[in-house]
Design an enzyme around this catalytic site. Sequence first.
Site, mmCIF file in Angstrom:
data_model
loop_
_atom_site.group_PDB
_atom_site.id
_atom_site.type_symbol
_atom_site.label_atom_id
_atom_site.label_comp_id
_atom_site.label_asym_id
_atom_site.label_seq_id
_atom_site.Cartn_x
_atom_site.Cartn_y
_atom_site.Cartn_z
ATOM 1 N N THR A 17 -9.307 -0.267 -3.845
ATOM 2 C CA THR A 17 -8.998 1.115 -3.504
ATOM 3 C C THR A 17 -9.716 2.126 -4.384
ATOM 4 O O THR A 17 -10.098 1.830 -5.531
ATOM 5 C CB THR A 17 -7.472 1.340 -3.636
ATOM 6 O OG1 THR A 17 -7.154 2.720 -3.420
ATOM 7 C CG2 THR A 17 -6.983 0.949 -5.019
ATOM 8 N N TYR A 66 0.194 2.041 -8.175
ATOM 9 C CA TYR A 66 -0.606 1.394 -7.133
ATOM 10 C C TYR A 66 -2.023 1.124 -7.635
ATOM 11 O O TYR A 66 -2.539 0.006 -7.509
ATOM 12 C CB TYR A 66 -0.642 2.275 -5.886
ATOM 13 C CG TYR A 66 -1.567 1.773 -4.807
ATOM 14 C CD1 TYR A 66 -1.302 0.587 -4.120
ATOM 15 C CD2 TYR A 66 -2.728 2.474 -4.483
ATOM 16 C CE1 TYR A 66 -2.157 0.116 -3.134
ATOM 17 C CE2 TYR A 66 -3.591 2.018 -3.492
ATOM 18 C CZ TYR A 66 -3.300 0.843 -2.826
ATOM 19 O OH TYR A 66 -4.158 0.384 -1.853
ATOM 20 N N THR A 107 0.789 -1.231 0.000
ATOM 21 C CA THR A 107 0.000 0.000 0.000
ATOM 22 C C THR A 107 0.824 1.285 0.000
ATOM 23 O O THR A 107 0.254 2.373 0.070
ATOM 24 C CB THR A 107 -0.931 0.021 1.224
ATOM 25 O OG1 THR A 107 -0.144 -0.064 2.423
ATOM 26 C CG2 THR A 107 -1.920 -1.135 1.179
#
Length: 279
Positions: free
Chosen positions: A108, A131, A69
């Site tokens: 996310t 990410y 993360t």
Amino acid sequence: MVHRKSLVVGKIKTMIFGAGGMLGTELCQVFPDAVKLKHSDIDIRDKEAVIDSISRAGPDVVINAAAYTAVDDCEDNQELAFEVNGKAPGYIAQGCSITGAKFIHYSTDYIFDGSKKQYLETDASGPINVYGHSKLMGEKNIIEKTDDFRIIRTSWLFGLHGKNFVDTMIKLSGQMDTVRVVNDQFGKPTYASDLARKTEEIIGHPPGIYHITNEGACSWYEFASAIITNVKPCSSDEFPRKAKRPKYSVLTNTKTTPMRHWKDALADYLNKRKTVEVT
């Protein structure tokens, strides 16, 4: 045909990957009898080990709270990001498909590009950093490998058991006269404890994608202002980061009852944080 176990309330066997992280620790409190696997117990990049561990445990529900993360670090460690966030969830999904287990996975807000002021579960993705791309790959691999999945997209996570924005603000507030925080990025803060409890509910919902955050949208500056007093706003241009962030990443929940407002969750967290410090 995969055999589907009939789930009996109170007797659901649960398995948690990433049990040592901020969210994983909270999940272990919600599911105290779960098979708990930390990073030191298994490398989720090892496909055979992952599938074997699920097959041996024979769980009814598998929850994956393991992820890479560190958003800026992902830019420099792209291979690791795609292995952990992209490929590994597919291995877990495959193991779930083989054993007939439900799969719960966390994604996310960063799978979106930030061009809209809010995002529904059905909106098109468009990540703008590594990410986000890696997490989107994970979603796609899960959907390809199993039908019995619940992908929970969340955002701006904070909690007692890991590095997070709230703790960073408190630390910087004590070290600096003024803490500058961007006021042109908007999202929804989410308390890990609330998310873990909500996960228990999501298990009983139909397969699909869910947006689960605490209620109330804000900027990072507004979030910081609720934590410390010596904070001043700045623009993203004044505070450049290695990974580009979406301007808007407000996740709208259209499928379940809403969780409490982030300000209420923050107050709860800060009280618990003080209790932990005292003890």
